[in-house]
Design a protein around this motif. Structure first.
Motif, mmCIF file in Angstrom:
data_model
loop_
_atom_site.group_PDB
_atom_site.id
_atom_site.type_symbol
_atom_site.label_atom_id
_atom_site.label_comp_id
_atom_site.label_asym_id
_atom_site.label_seq_id
_atom_site.Cartn_x
_atom_site.Cartn_y
_atom_site.Cartn_z
ATOM 1 N N ILE A 211 16.635 0.854 1.012
ATOM 2 C CA ILE A 211 15.222 0.679 1.363
ATOM 3 C C ILE A 211 14.996 0.984 2.841
ATOM 4 C CG2 ILE A 211 13.293 -0.954 1.482
ATOM 5 C CD1 ILE A 211 14.617 -2.535 -0.771
ATOM 6 N N GLU A 212 14.028 1.827 3.107
ATOM 7 C CA GLU A 212 13.679 2.182 4.487
ATOM 8 C C GLU A 212 12.180 1.927 4.714
ATOM 9 O OE1 GLU A 212 13.353 6.146 7.353
ATOM 10 O OE2 GLU A 212 14.577 6.205 5.526
ATOM 11 N N GLU A 213 11.865 1.237 5.793
ATOM 12 C CA GLU A 213 10.459 0.999 6.127
ATOM 13 C C GLU A 213 9.812 2.283 6.625
ATOM 14 O OE1 GLU A 213 10.183 -2.102 9.000
ATOM 15 O OE2 GLU A 213 10.456 -3.709 7.533
ATOM 16 N N ILE A 214 8.588 2.500 6.233
ATOM 17 C CA ILE A 214 7.806 3.626 6.739
ATOM 18 C C ILE A 214 6.675 3.056 7.595
ATOM 19 C CG2 ILE A 214 6.344 5.577 6.122
ATOM 20 C CD1 ILE A 214 7.872 5.748 3.492
ATOM 21 N N ILE A 215 6.718 3.411 8.873
ATOM 22 C CA ILE A 215 5.741 2.854 9.817
ATOM 23 C C ILE A 215 4.884 3.990 10.366
ATOM 24 C CG2 ILE A 215 5.430 1.585 11.979
ATOM 25 C CD1 ILE A 215 8.138 0.247 11.415
ATOM 26 N N ARG A 216 3.591 3.889 10.118
ATOM 27 C CA ARG A 216 2.672 4.920 10.590
ATOM 28 C C ARG A 216 1.602 4.358 11.527
ATOM 29 N NH1 ARG A 216 2.758 5.970 4.806
ATOM 30 N NH2 ARG A 216 4.065 7.779 4.301
ATOM 31 N N ASN A 217 1.481 3.056 11.588
ATOM 32 C CA ASN A 217 0.393 2.453 12.372
ATOM 33 C C ASN A 217 0.874 2.054 13.766
ATOM 34 O OD1 ASN A 217 1.066 -0.628 12.448
ATOM 35 N ND2 ASN A 217 1.479 0.017 10.349
ATOM 36 N N PRO A 218 -0.027 1.982 14.732
ATOM 37 C CA PRO A 218 0.339 1.632 16.114
ATOM 38 C C PRO A 218 0.913 0.227 16.267
ATOM 39 C CG PRO A 218 -1.856 2.619 16.032
ATOM 40 C CD PRO A 218 -1.457 2.340 14.625
ATOM 41 N N ALA A 219 0.603 -0.657 15.325
ATOM 42 C CA ALA A 219 1.077 -2.039 15.426
ATOM 43 C C ALA A 219 2.554 -2.177 15.091
ATOM 44 C CB ALA A 219 0.263 -2.934 14.493
ATOM 45 N N GLY A 220 3.150 -1.137 14.548
ATOM 46 C CA GLY A 220 4.580 -1.174 14.248
ATOM 47 C C GLY A 220 4.933 -1.912 12.975
ATOM 48 N N GLN A 221 3.944 -2.135 12.111
ATOM 49 C CA GLN A 221 4.200 -2.810 10.850
ATOM 50 C C GLN A 221 4.412 -1.784 9.742
ATOM 51 O OE1 GLN A 221 0.634 -5.132 10.492
ATOM 52 N NE2 GLN A 221 1.432 -6.806 11.748
ATOM 53 N N ALA A 222 5.216 -2.165 8.755
ATOM 54 C CA ALA A 222 5.513 -1.239 7.665
ATOM 55 C C ALA A 222 4.271 -0.978 6.829
ATOM 56 C CB ALA A 222 6.621 -1.807 6.797
ATOM 57 N N ASP A 223 3.966 0.309 6.614
ATOM 58 C CA ASP A 223 2.853 0.713 5.754
ATOM 59 C C ASP A 223 3.313 0.940 4.324
ATOM 60 O OD1 ASP A 223 0.635 1.138 7.766
ATOM 61 O OD2 ASP A 223 2.173 2.469 8.576
ATOM 62 N N ALA A 224 4.581 1.300 4.189
ATOM 63 C CA ALA A 224 5.139 1.617 2.881
ATOM 64 C C ALA A 224 6.662 1.523 2.983
ATOM 65 C CB ALA A 224 4.708 3.006 2.435
ATOM 66 N N TYR A 225 7.317 1.759 1.850
ATOM 67 C CA TYR A 225 8.779 1.667 1.809
ATOM 68 C C TYR A 225 9.331 2.833 1.009
ATOM 69 C CZ TYR A 225 7.937 -3.039 3.474
ATOM 70 O OH TYR A 225 7.521 -4.103 4.223
ATOM 71 N N LYS A 226 10.388 3.442 1.541
ATOM 72 C CA LYS A 226 11.049 4.533 0.839
ATOM 73 C C LYS A 226 12.309 3.982 0.185
ATOM 74 C CE LYS A 226 13.486 7.782 2.929
ATOM 75 N NZ LYS A 226 13.853 8.993 3.704
#
Length: 254
Positions: A211-226
């Motif tokens: 499982i890898e976190e996908i972070i796209r937002n400036p807040a550094g929180q996970a948006d999705a998971y690969k």
């Protein structure tokens, strides 16, 4: 069995659990004796599922009953007073084929409220509560974090039901806890994986590997998971979905 006293003012007190335990013990023995009178005792089972403060009440009852229950399962326990039971053998529960009492316990890693209920109460109340998932207590410990069999979504806190999208309480449909309880109540507790320290570490390693976190937002929180297996990857929205995929993959391939 559910317990809903006020967490701050009533949970530290034992009086509600004591009062309720006598009523529960009377009901359990009365049911068994009624079945015996109708010669149906061998055709019925008695399974207790207790949550939070209700685990305290049920444990007290099971030190007072005449007839053993078939299984006793605890989830999100607020603790068992050590003057009530220090080990599963202190409870009037039938034994499994392994000779151990058929007592099961689980606590989600995200359930912090149950831990507050297990604090040491001395000297104010003169009692200490034990965590039934501790190895020394002797229960069969099963996962509520998506580890092992049966597959199911990890529980996200202390509640029995969240009733919200992508959030799972202990008894929400498809939660791992509900799936495990269903198997235990059906007499298939031997099919529910027992969680030891080594087993938990193994599954945590598997989750980290796949499982890898996908972070796209400036807040550094996970948006999705690969989630990736054998070079094939897919993206899901929540960690719960990702954990379930890993668990199902290893259940199918082992």
């Amino acid at each position: 069995m559910n317990g809903q006293p006020d967490p701050a003012s009533e949970v530290p007190d034992q009086s509600h659990a004591d009062d309720g335990s006598w009523a529960l013990a009377y009901a359990l023995d009365g049911y068994r004796e009624t079945m015996d009178a109708h010669r149906e005792a061998d055709e019925t089972t008695v399974n207790i599922n207790a949550h939070s403060y209700g685990t305290n009440t049920a444990a007290r009852a099971l030190t007072s009953t005449t007839h053993p229950v078939d299984t006793y399962s605890m989830y999100g326990s607020a603790g068992i007073p050590e003057n009530v039971a220090e080990h599963t053998s202190d409870l009037n529960v039938a034994t499994t084929d392994e000779g151990r009492p058929a007592v099961y316990a689980t606590n989600a890693s995200t359930d912090t409220l149950s831990g507050k209920g297990r604090w040491t109460l001395s000297p104010v109340f003169g009692e200490k509560r034990l965590d039934p998932t501790d190895e020394d207590f002797g229960a069969y410990v099963f996962s509520s974090d998506g580890m092992g069999n049966p597959p199911g979504y990890p529980v996200g806190g202390h509640s029995q039901n969240f009733r919200a999208a992508d959030e799972y309480g202990y008894l929400d449909e498809e939660s791992q806890t509900l799936e495990a309880l269903a198997m235990i109540n059906d007499g298939r507790g031997d099919e529910v994986d027992e969680m030891t320290k080594a087993t938990v570490e193994y599954y945590e390693y598997l989750f980290e590997e796949h499982i890898e976190e996908i972070i796209r937002n400036p807040a550094g929180q996970a948006d999705a998971y690969k989630v990736e297996f054998e070079g094939q990857a897919q993206e899901v929205e929540t960690r719960s979905e990702a954990v379930k995929l890993v668990n199902e993959y290893y259940a199918d391939n082992n």
